[in-house]
Design an enzyme around this catalytic site. Sequence first.
Site, PDB file in Angstrom:
ATOM      1  N   GLN A 265       0.775  -1.512  -0.081  1.00 12.00           N
ATOM      2  CA  GLN A 265       0.038  -0.097   0.028  1.00 12.00           C
ATOM      3  C   GLN A 265       0.790   0.928   0.045  1.00 12.00           C
ATOM      4  O   GLN A 265       0.941   2.232  -0.846  1.00 12.00           O
ATOM      5  CB  GLN A 265      -0.918   0.133   1.214  1.00 12.00           C
ATOM      6  CG  GLN A 265      -2.131   0.958   1.223  1.00 12.00           C
ATOM      7  CD  GLN A 265      -2.844   0.637  -0.086  1.00 12.00           C
ATOM      8  OE1 GLN A 265      -3.094   1.271  -0.849  1.00 12.00           O
ATOM      9  NE2 GLN A 265      -3.074  -0.488  -0.288  1.00 12.00           N
ATOM     10  N   HIS A 268       2.493   3.040  -3.086  1.00  7.70           N
ATOM     11  CA  HIS A 268       1.745   3.806  -3.963  1.00  7.70           C
ATOM     12  C   HIS A 268       2.179   5.376  -4.001  1.00  7.70           C
ATOM     13  O   HIS A 268       2.610   5.825  -5.324  1.00  7.70           O
ATOM     14  CB  HIS A 268       0.057   4.003  -3.849  1.00  7.70           C
ATOM     15  CG  HIS A 268      -0.434   2.548  -4.174  1.00  7.70           C
ATOM     16  ND1 HIS A 268      -0.596   2.425  -5.755  1.00  7.70           N
ATOM     17  CD2 HIS A 268      -0.952   1.579  -3.815  1.00  7.70           C
ATOM     18  CE1 HIS A 268      -0.962   1.263  -6.059  1.00  7.70           C
ATOM     19  NE2 HIS A 268      -1.579   0.480  -4.894  1.00  7.70           N
ATOM     20  N   GLU A 333     -10.382   1.457   3.106  1.00 11.69           N
ATOM     21  CA  GLU A 333     -10.468   1.013   1.514  1.00 11.69           C
ATOM     22  C   GLU A 333     -10.262  -0.334   1.479  1.00 11.69           C
ATOM     23  O   GLU A 333     -11.150  -1.079   1.044  1.00 11.69           O
ATOM     24  CB  GLU A 333      -9.720   1.900   0.829  1.00 11.69           C
ATOM     25  CG  GLU A 333      -9.516   1.563  -0.731  1.00 11.69           C
ATOM     26  CD  GLU A 333      -8.475   2.176  -1.458  1.00 11.69           C
ATOM     27  OE1 GLU A 333      -7.425   2.627  -0.834  1.00 11.69           O
ATOM     28  OE2 GLU A 333      -8.398   2.296  -2.557  1.00 11.69           O
ATOM     29  N   HIS A 334      -9.130  -0.893   2.131  1.00 14.30           N
ATOM     30  CA  HIS A 334      -8.902  -2.312   2.098  1.00 14.30           C
ATOM     31  C   HIS A 334      -8.700  -2.913   3.389  1.00 14.30           C
ATOM     32  O   HIS A 334      -7.992  -2.292   4.363  1.00 14.30           O
ATOM     33  CB  HIS A 334      -7.570  -2.380   1.315  1.00 14.30           C
ATOM     34  CG  HIS A 334      -7.318  -1.810   0.200  1.00 14.30           C
ATOM     35  ND1 HIS A 334      -6.755  -0.925  -0.280  1.00 14.30           N
ATOM     36  CD2 HIS A 334      -7.768  -2.546  -1.074  1.00 14.30           C
ATOM     37  CE1 HIS A 334      -6.646  -0.766  -1.551  1.00 14.30           C
ATOM     38  NE2 HIS A 334      -7.097  -1.460  -2.124  1.00 14.30           N
ATOM     39  N   ASP A 367      -5.998  -6.359  -6.104  1.00 15.05           N
ATOM     40  CA  ASP A 367      -5.584  -5.347  -6.733  1.00 15.05           C
ATOM     41  C   ASP A 367      -5.652  -5.749  -8.383  1.00 15.05           C
ATOM     42  O   ASP A 367      -5.931  -4.918  -9.244  1.00 15.05           O
ATOM     43  CB  ASP A 367      -4.239  -4.788  -6.520  1.00 15.05           C
ATOM     44  CG  ASP A 367      -4.394  -4.007  -5.401  1.00 15.05           C
ATOM     45  OD1 ASP A 367      -5.359  -3.662  -4.612  1.00 15.05           O
ATOM     46  OD2 ASP A 367      -3.068  -3.763  -4.619  1.00 15.05           O
ATOM     47  N   HIS A 426     -51.905  19.986  -8.525  1.00 18.65           N
ATOM     48  CA  HIS A 426     -51.654  18.504  -8.476  1.00 18.65           C
ATOM     49  C   HIS A 426     -52.929  17.783  -8.041  1.00 18.65           C
ATOM     50  O   HIS A 426     -53.260  16.684  -8.598  1.00 18.65           O
ATOM     51  CB  HIS A 426     -50.535  18.240  -7.293  1.00 18.65           C
ATOM     52  CG  HIS A 426     -49.192  18.526  -7.697  1.00 18.65           C
ATOM     53  ND1 HIS A 426     -48.441  19.835  -7.869  1.00 18.65           N
ATOM     54  CD2 HIS A 426     -48.147  17.816  -7.811  1.00 18.65           C
ATOM     55  CE1 HIS A 426     -47.391  19.845  -8.224  1.00 18.65           C
ATOM     56  NE2 HIS A 426     -47.060  18.491  -8.183  1.00 18.65           N
TER      57      HIS A 426
END
Lengths: 436, 436
Positions: A265, A268, A333-334, A367, A426
């Site tokens: 991770q 990145h 996220e993960h 991934d 209406h």
Amino acid sequence: MTRPTAIRRLNAADPQFARHLDHLLSWESVSDEAVNQRVLDIIAAVRERGDEALVEFTKRFDGLDVARMADLILPRERLELALTRISPEQRQALESAAARVRSYHEKQKQDSWRYTEADGTVLGQQVMPLDRAGLYVPGGKASYPSSVLMNAIPAKVAGVAEVVMVVPTPRGEVNELVLAAAAIAGVDRVFTLGGAQAVAALAYGTQSVPQVDKIVGPGNIYVATAKRHVFGQVGIDMIAGPSEILVVCDGQTDPDWIAMDLFSQAEHDEDAQSILVSPDAAFLDRVAASIDRLLPTLERAEIIRTSLEARGALIQVADLEQAITVANRIAPEHLELSVAEPEQWLPRIRHAGAIFLGRYTAEALGDYCAGPNHVLPTSGTARFSSPLGVYDFQKRSSIIFCSAEGASALGHTASVLARGESLTAHARSAEYRIKD
Amino acid sequence: MTRPTAIRRLNAADPQFARHLDHLLSWESVSDEAVNQRVLDIIAAVRERGDEALVEFTKRFDGLDVARMADLILPRERLELALTRISPEQRQALESAAARVRSYHEKQKQDSWRYTEADGTVLGQQVMPLDRAGLYVPGGKASYPSSVLMNAIPAKVAGVAEVVMVVPTPRGEVNELVLAAAAIAGVDRVFTLGGAQAVAALAYGTQSVPQVDKIVGPGNIYVATAKRHVFGQVGIDMIAGPSEILVVCDGQTDPDWIAMDLFSQAEHDEDAQSILVSPDAAFLDRVAASIDRLLPTLERAEIIRTSLEARGALIQVADLEQAITVANRIAPEHLELSVAEPEQWLPRIRHAGAIFLGRYTAEALGDYCAGPNHVLPTSGTARFSSPLGVYDFQKRSSIIFCSAEGASALGHTASVLARGESLTAHARSAEYRIKD
């Protein structure tokens, strides 16, 4: 490079833990005024001058020597050519990943439904694909073929008729793997455009670039800012923050594996976030030792070290129960559940983009090729959003078909409620349908 | 009041038709710089000073004489009290509408799923409700009990544990029907707050207002601007533009009915848009005559006239085929197919928020009680978005549980692709799981 990595240690028993955790997680992406104004100017120019503006911006920002829009179009044959330029092993890997991603996403496809009531009134929902989707693929280092698969395949599975990809080619650099992935994923058209100008072209259309209904895919701050501005004119996927992983481990997984999962991770970018939670303090020490030993062996060691020291953490908890509470607070996220019998914890996970169960399920497998999407909600947005999926490329229309009898019965209710809201047109429209 | 309504007439055979239609539909909502800055200031104040800021803004903007936050909280008993203050007929209508809305939305609920591959690897998707949703209800004239039902019921059907409603009570005006609707829809907590300050409170939480995961519901320009700013911190529903209806009629429906259906949209506000499309020119004339005759009899005649003259249109087409093409170009929020055998056109409708089939199905029935939601994509956003639904209050997590064998096979593919992206920590993390 050989000094120990100064990764933060937290303990959930610390009375200040909640505050420390908040601080660790705090992240706000801010587009400053200058970026905002440049993006607005670019969007205005593309809306006004179309292709001409695209050529101009691409020459200026991507350093490309192009004379006309035709130079920024990659025909389908160019994508096919890329398939012959990558290694057979790479082609095989892309095709195998694509097949698995396609097969998983087919299960997400939603169908139209309807039902008929006793009086003959029909209610339902018609589900349709978007007509056209735009896929932004970054150029240079962040140009990932796997992202092409993950963004384009759900659109094609949904039945989107035309997937239009934009990818900048700064100084003419073309990524053959990206083009090969586009060929495999079934991308229909490719323009070598990037930045806010590419987003503007997809949102509003130009003489050459067709207007799309939704724009997906990651990008830098200019791309993210442009997506925010065109939202409403077109749909957009989420605005992604830095990528994060939370590993929950019972202390029984090989510490080298866990260290490498954290690295995967952190590599990145410097803002990425890797957190390990364990009830086993000695295990946290062993992982710290693995980090120090393995880090120097990695190509992206500097990025990883910066990321781990700025945003990483090893967190000690009382037990796995508490680890899950921390996980739900983070809404990662993960989430890797590197524990014995991980399934038992699943119903307790309230917020996570993707959940990787068991010691064998490295995030890296998800991934690339396990099947589920790798475009996931970041920065705690898993509290309210979902992985990119087929549902992002489908939309629904409500269906109402009242029988004469049904309309008459509903007319009474609608009339009372409409008059309660002082909306008498209406009410009268409903009353016309009441039988005498 | 008795001069004829100057409603625009267009003909699809006109070579300039596409340009005229574009012009008719053009709409961009712009938050000017002043609004933006005020909203940012309000959000900052609420984040910094919490309840204190809420009390202060509410005194200033809503003209309320309140001393402390407790004065801005409506307990559940107050909602129950409202049920006794409305007429039995109104209560009955609200309950009947709520039951139908609930029953329709239950069909939208999505379930978790999973499947096991030959090597024992499990893939799936876990679907969970949001923990907490915030519902904005406007005060004053635009305070609609039907909107409370339409926003709160899908959240409760999704299983959201807590639905928090905010509704301003300018100068102390409380709308009993709105509170009664909240009681019936199962709203859990109500704060008498409005404007950007209410949105900020829901997004960030204060001492008294709990932070929510998603904010839904309509509001004025301050509310819309605030929602745009807090997007990312929390989820939001769409930013709604003016309401619109497109009626496609074969010329065989009572022109008074069609006129009233157009009015029912136009009475919302001056920016609302009502368009009629028909292949029958004489019918368009008859509807124009009905408009002139009926308009003076309506309470909101001035609003309706302004709306019809500014944004309305009667469009003549060659045939119903062409009418459907026009409908798809418009991607209307509401589409009435007031034609014989409307079902045959359904598969051809690519973009519409809700489709009302047949002469009996007035839009007003769907607005209140048919069952489907009345929160629908406006301004052409039906191209890429859907009615508000249960799916807006559910979110998904991907599930990946690799067997040892599965991880080994996937490890090879992941390794090749990761190395192609120069992400070697990803590659090595995957390679650890490859069996020797």
